[in-house]
Design a protein around this motif. Sequence first.
Motif: not given
Length: 412
Positions: A8-24
Amino acid sequence: MKVKEFISKNRILIIIGIALFAVILGSALFIKSGTEDHGAYPLDGVNDKRSYIALTGEKYNLTEEQEQQYLLEEKKREERIEEKKRDEKPVKEEYKPDDKDKPDDIIEDGDNTSDEPGGEPTDDPAEEPEDPGENSGGDDPGEEEPETPADDPGVSDEEESKRPTIICSLRDGETIDGAFLSFTVKGISYKNMVLGSGDIAVKLNGSKIYSSGQNNGIISYRTSENLNDGENEVVITAVDKDGNQATARYNVIINKEGPREEAGTMRVTLSADVLSLGTFFDVEVLFYEGENLPYVVDRAFQQAGMRYSHAGRFDYGFYLDRVYMTGITEGYRIPDAIQEKLDQEGITSMGFDNDSLGEKDFYEHSGWMYMLDGVFTDGFSTKPAEDGSEINLIFTLNYGYEFDGTWFNGSW
């Protein structure tokens, strides 16, 4: 509980990480798909992705089509080598009759042998060596014709093999009784095509003679003209459609006083019923071996004591032109049925003579015709005499329409 609080506290960071992994991951897959597949090292074996090369070394294969092409090229190369070797052969030196050192392979005139490889003497006139020394020369008997020596070094083996074959019923050196010569000729090209009478020229003692007809490729010749009492030379020249030429020569001995072989008898009649003049003669005629119809007709007129004139020759293009007899047309009368047909069709009338009867007498299309065994036929000179047959010489006023069914179905 703690995990939920962390998400709940780091939801934005997790979304950004998943998106970055998909791009790579997507970039990696894209780069890999653009890499060219060079396959295995081509010299390790046959590579289906490469064009085949026409070599015969180890591990190189040819298709069936390429192999046939390769063999064809090899054959052509060998033929060129052989042709070059033939061209390099020395030309025979010309020798004069007084040369003492003349080699054995030079042929003297009259030798019935060949200096070509495998040449052997022959006694068969149908297979005589062909002398290319005379050209057919057209129909002008006065035209000079070039002669080519039989061993002309300019004639290649290939040209020699393409000469037509001449088959003749004459035998070189034979003796013939009677002042008459009859024989047959057949010409065959190297392509095994039968030659026609227009492809073959025949000369007797330097004068051209014409064929008397052709049957299944066999051309007939007969003549009583230009014959010597003794030696006679017959020269036959054949030229095929490609211009390949062959010549054969035959020497025959004519014994003019010798007895001729009888072949049979024929009945010959001469009539002019279209003028109501009836039959002028009806005779049985003896004929001899080899004769055609004009010889029989000539003998019939002699037996009947009548004179006649003709166009052409006995042996070629014979046509009975006119018959001569004192008062031959006296008392003529054209039957009414025939006169009516002549008037209806507007046939032009002509004059006539009292002492002869022939072409264009009375009407413009009149003349002498003949029937052989009851049938109108063309080519008088081309028909051989046959024992028991009948020749009817008939006068017509218009192309024979009175007799052939054109004007009448039956008698008139």
